[in-house]
Each structure stands twice: as C-alpha cells, then as structure tokens.
Design a protein around this motif. Structure first.
Motif, PDB file in Angstrom:
ATOM      1  N   VAL A  22      -4.530  -7.346  -3.205  1.00  0.00           N
ATOM      2  CA  VAL A  22      -4.778  -6.789  -4.533  1.00  0.00           C
ATOM      3  C   VAL A  22      -5.267  -7.851  -5.527  1.00  0.00           C
ATOM      4  CG1 VAL A  22      -2.400  -6.998  -5.406  1.00  0.00           C
ATOM      5  CG2 VAL A  22      -3.790  -5.052  -6.104  1.00  0.00           C
ATOM      6  N   MET A  75       3.377 -11.004  -7.254  1.00  0.00           N
ATOM      7  CA  MET A  75       3.444 -11.260  -8.705  1.00  0.00           C
ATOM      8  C   MET A  75       3.172 -12.730  -8.994  1.00  0.00           C
ATOM      9  SD  MET A  75       6.469  -8.754 -10.034  1.00  0.00           S
ATOM     10  CE  MET A  75       7.791  -9.263  -8.970  1.00  0.00           C
ATOM     11  N   SER A 132       7.334  -7.821 -13.608  1.00  0.00           N
ATOM     12  CA  SER A 132       8.616  -7.108 -13.651  1.00  0.00           C
ATOM     13  C   SER A 132       9.464  -7.599 -12.482  1.00  0.00           C
ATOM     14  CB  SER A 132       8.361  -5.607 -13.538  1.00  0.00           C
ATOM     15  OG  SER A 132       9.579  -4.917 -13.463  1.00  0.00           O
TER      16      SER A 132
HETATM   17  P1  NAD Z   1       3.812  -5.333   0.879  1.00  0.00           P
HETATM   18  O1  NAD Z   1       4.435  -6.580   1.337  1.00  0.00           O
HETATM   19  O2  NAD Z   1       3.379  -4.303   1.849  1.00  0.00           O
HETATM   20  O3  NAD Z   1       2.595  -5.729  -0.064  1.00  0.00           O
HETATM   21  C1  NAD Z   1       1.851  -4.748  -0.760  1.00  0.00           C
HETATM   22  C2  NAD Z   1       0.572  -5.340  -1.248  1.00  0.00           C
HETATM   23  O4  NAD Z   1       0.850  -6.368  -2.204  1.00  0.00           O
HETATM   24  C3  NAD Z   1      -0.286  -5.996  -0.178  1.00  0.00           C
HETATM   25  O5  NAD Z   1      -1.046  -5.038   0.514  1.00  0.00           O
HETATM   26  C4  NAD Z   1      -1.141  -6.930  -1.017  1.00  0.00           C
HETATM   27  O6  NAD Z   1      -2.228  -6.275  -1.613  1.00  0.00           O
HETATM   28  C5  NAD Z   1      -0.177  -7.358  -2.114  1.00  0.00           C
HETATM   29  N1  NAD Z   1       0.424  -8.652  -1.782  1.00  0.00           N
HETATM   30  C6  NAD Z   1       1.536  -8.879  -1.030  1.00  0.00           C
HETATM   31  N2  NAD Z   1       1.751 -10.213  -0.930  1.00  0.00           N
HETATM   32  C7  NAD Z   1       0.764 -10.810  -1.643  1.00  0.00           C
HETATM   33  C8  NAD Z   1       0.437 -12.180  -1.925  1.00  0.00           C
HETATM   34  N3  NAD Z   1       1.164 -13.199  -1.461  1.00  0.00           N
HETATM   35  N4  NAD Z   1      -0.662 -12.401  -2.686  1.00  0.00           N
HETATM   36  C9  NAD Z   1      -1.391 -11.396  -3.174  1.00  0.00           C
HETATM   37  N5  NAD Z   1      -1.135 -10.094  -2.945  1.00  0.00           N
HETATM   38  C10 NAD Z   1      -0.080  -9.812  -2.184  1.00  0.00           C
HETATM   39  O7  NAD Z   1       4.707  -4.603  -0.196  1.00  0.00           O
HETATM   40  P2  NAD Z   1       6.062  -3.822   0.047  1.00  0.00           P
HETATM   41  O8  NAD Z   1       6.645  -4.132   1.386  1.00  0.00           O
HETATM   42  O9  NAD Z   1       5.932  -2.410  -0.350  1.00  0.00           O
HETATM   43  O10 NAD Z   1       6.883  -4.587  -1.076  1.00  0.00           O
HETATM   44  C11 NAD Z   1       8.091  -4.278  -1.314  1.00  0.00           C
HETATM   45  C12 NAD Z   1       8.648  -5.358  -2.229  1.00  0.00           C
HETATM   46  O11 NAD Z   1       8.304  -5.055  -3.577  1.00  0.00           O
HETATM   47  C13 NAD Z   1      10.120  -5.401  -2.099  1.00  0.00           C
HETATM   48  O12 NAD Z   1      10.512  -6.734  -1.952  1.00  0.00           O
HETATM   49  C14 NAD Z   1      10.586  -4.823  -3.411  1.00  0.00           C
HETATM   50  O13 NAD Z   1      11.789  -5.405  -3.820  1.00  0.00           O
HETATM   51  C15 NAD Z   1       9.444  -5.172  -4.341  1.00  0.00           C
HETATM   52  N6  NAD Z   1       9.407  -4.249  -5.485  1.00  0.00           N
HETATM   53  C16 NAD Z   1       9.447  -4.808  -6.699  1.00  0.00           C
HETATM   54  C17 NAD Z   1       9.505  -3.997  -7.805  1.00  0.00           C
HETATM   55  C18 NAD Z   1       9.612  -4.652  -9.136  1.00  0.00           C
HETATM   56  O14 NAD Z   1      10.062  -4.036 -10.064  1.00  0.00           O
HETATM   57  N7  NAD Z   1       9.185  -5.892  -9.230  1.00  0.00           N
HETATM   58  C19 NAD Z   1       9.463  -2.623  -7.693  1.00  0.00           C
HETATM   59  C20 NAD Z   1       9.387  -2.071  -6.419  1.00  0.00           C
HETATM   60  C21 NAD Z   1       9.360  -2.915  -5.312  1.00  0.00           C
END
Ligand code: NAD
Ligand code: FES
Length: 291
Positions: free
Chosen positions: A172, A199, A216
């Motif tokens: 992304v 993030m 967030s």
């Molecule tokens: P994932 O690991 O499948 O990643 C989803 C997408 O994020 C990827 O396809 C990519 O586009 C991007 N991405 C991931 N790592 C990246 C990197 N190093 N650099 C750039 N882009 C990157 O996502 P998932 O398994 O659905 O993630 C779940 C995580 O998100 C959990 O750890 C959860 O705690 C967290 N989360 C956080 C919040 C929040 O409020 N911050 C809310 C919901 C979920």
C-alpha cells in the motif's frame, strides 16, 4: 454493559468478522478514532477494538476483528442474538479532523484488518468536506476489506494487493508514494491504520515529503483508563498511554521499534491460549456426540 449482537458477517471466513452491536449510548457519542473495550464473558480478558462505524439513528456500532487470540476466538464463537458481557466506550481521543479547502486532499491509508478502522476516520474527513483518497492494501483480493463501503463516499479508492489479484500489484505504501510524487503539494495530511510495520513504513515515507502523518496504535490494553500502564508507548521521547492519550499519534514521533517489541511480548501465550480453547471446544463437541 451487556450488548447484543444484531448482525454478524464473516468477511473472511475463519479470519475476520464484522459485528453490528446494539449500543445506543456508545453510538450517540462515538466519533472517528474512538475504540471500545470488550469482555466476551465474565471470565474473559478485556481487549480493545476500534469502532469501524457508528449509526446514531439506529443506535448501533460496527466492529471488525481479526481472529488472533483466545478472546477474539471467543467473540468469533458468538452469533447474532448473543450477548457480549461488557462493551465499554467510546474510549480514547477522537481523530483530530481539520477542514482542508480544495485543492488540498487527505490520504487515508489502510492495510489488512486496519482498513475497517480507517473507514470511520475517512468518513469523518469526508463529513468535514475534505477530498479523501483512500489507499487500501491486502495480501490478495479475498483479504481486501471495506472496498465497497469506502467507495460510497471517498473521492478516490486506490487498491493494492501483494499478489496483484486486484488493483496494483505491490504494497500500500507504493500507492501513497505514487500519489505524493504526482501531487504532493496538494496533500494536506496522511492517516494510516493497519499492521505496525505498515504504519511505520508510511511514516518513514511521508517524513521525506514533510507531510503530517497520523497513525492509530493498537497497543495491548488492560483497563483502558490510563491506570495500568499496559498500553504505554513512546512518542517524541515522552511516555504516553495509548488508551487515554491516543490511540492516534504523530507517526513521525512514534517509537515503532519499542511498540513492536511490546506487542510481541505475549505472542507465545496468545497462541497457547487459543490452542487450549480450540481443544476445549473439540472436547465439548466430542462429548455432545457421545450423548
Ligand atoms: P497484512 O499483514 O496482511 O498486511 C496488509 C497490507 O498492509 C499488505 O497487503 C500491505 O499492503 C501492507 N503492509 C503490510 N506490511 C507492510 C510494510 N512493512 N510496509 C508497507 N506496507 C505493508 O495485514 P493483517 O494481517 O490484516 O494485519 C493485521 C494487523 O493489523 C494486526 O497486527 C492488527 O493488530 C493490526 N490492526 C491494527 C489496527 C489499528 O488500529 N492500528 C486495526 C486493525 C488491525
Ligand atoms: Fe491501562 Fe492504557 S490500558 S493505561
């Protein structure tokens, strides 16, 4: 407060579900960025989930969760009509939303499950009259959430998938980089919600373009009231509590390395607890069959 599940949708079977909860008091004051703390039953642990949407008129809030540990598995075992023992909120500070007159635009970035939480923030920017570009990423098109919902109000929705099964192939941050290269002067703010490495990558990218960036944080939480210290993070060299000072912070000031270490502290125990629960459920099923 005991809260009834009005609607359940398995967005990604076995991995991610959406619940619409009957929570008029929370819906009345919930704003983008707020979260709730849930306790599934009287023995359950407390855990936070960002509010993905709130409907004041119908008195409902929407939450979306990834089935990761014992508590989210317990939540996943509930169905429409069931009651969650406690849902407490809205908690945290609401997103700081400024109006940015045209041609200024806001980029809202969501990765994986974080797209659902980002949805409420993007809606807040839209409601404030801002031009919203949603950049959403998932590993593949089956794991992409809220594309339809964001398309209803965002001015643009850009999609990336790691395998190229939908939108552009890549992560992304590639979408964000392209947009900043194309019209960086018009981008007023970037907001990012998703996995911590995402993030962090967004914040590192936007630092070079000098764009204000809000992230967030999904720290571990216990009381959600600023008393236990479980959710502490370091921002700009100062200790902050995600539950009362956040969950949103200036992405350029967050100590992501520390956050990643703290989030990983209980991974083994989480896996064990989830496995125990799975075994207990299988034992119960076997007992039922014998009866
Ligand atoms: P994932 O690991 O499948 O990643 C989803 C997408 O994020 C990827 O396809 C990519 O586009 C991007 N991405 C991931 N790592 C990246 C990197 N190093 N650099 C750039 N882009 C990157 O996502 P998932 O398994 O659905 O993630 C779940 C995580 O998100 C959990 O750890 C959860 O705690 C967290 N989360 C956080 C919040 C929040 O409020 N911050 C809310 C919901 C979920
Ligand atoms: Fe206890 Fe934030 S969860 S201080």
């Amino acid at each position: 407060m005991p809260t009834k599940i009005l609607h359940k949708e398995k967005l990604i079977p076995g991995r991610t579900s959406k619940l619409v909860l009957d929570a008029p008091q929370i819906a009345a004051t919930a704003r983008p960025g707020h979260f709730v703390i849930l306790r599934v039953d009287e023995h359950g642990e407390r855990f936070p989930l960002t509010i993905a949407d709130a409907d004041k008129e119908n008195g409902t809030i929407t939450i979306v969760y990834l089935v990761l540990g014992r508590s989210t598995q317990m939540l996943e075992d509930l169905n429409e009509g069931d009651v969650i023992q406690d849902v407490c909120g809205p908690l945290g500070r609401a997103t700081h939303i400024e109006g940015f007159p045209a041609p200024k635009k806001v980029i809202c970035v969501g990765g994986g499950t974080g797209v659902a939480a980002m949805h409420h923030i993007a809606k807040g920017h839209h409601d404030a009259g801002n031009y919203v570009i949603a950049c959403i990423g998932a590993r593949n098109k089956e794991l992409l959430l809220f594309h339809k919902e964001l398309s209803l109000f965002c001015d643009e929705v850009l999609v990336s998938t790691d395998d190229g099964s939908m939108g552009s192939q890549g992560i992304v941050t590639d979408l964000v980089r392209n947009r900043l290269d194309e019209e960086g002067e018009n981008i007023a703010e970037v907001v990012a919600v998703g996995p911590v490495p995402m993030m962090q990558a967004v914040a590192e990218l936007t630092r070079g373009y000098e764009k204000p960036t809000t992230v967030s944080l999904n720290s571990l939480m216990v009381d959600g009231l600023g008393m236990c210290g479980a959710c502490r993070v370091t921002v700009g060299g100062e200790m902050k509590f995600t539950c009362v000072d956040g969950p949103e912070f200036d992405g350029h000031k967050v100590d992501f390395a520390e956050l990643r270490t703290r989030l990983g502290s209980f991974r083994t125990q989480e896996g064990q607890a989830r496995e125990e629960r799975r075994c207990n459920c299988m034992d119960k099923l076997a007992e039922k069959k014998e009866d």
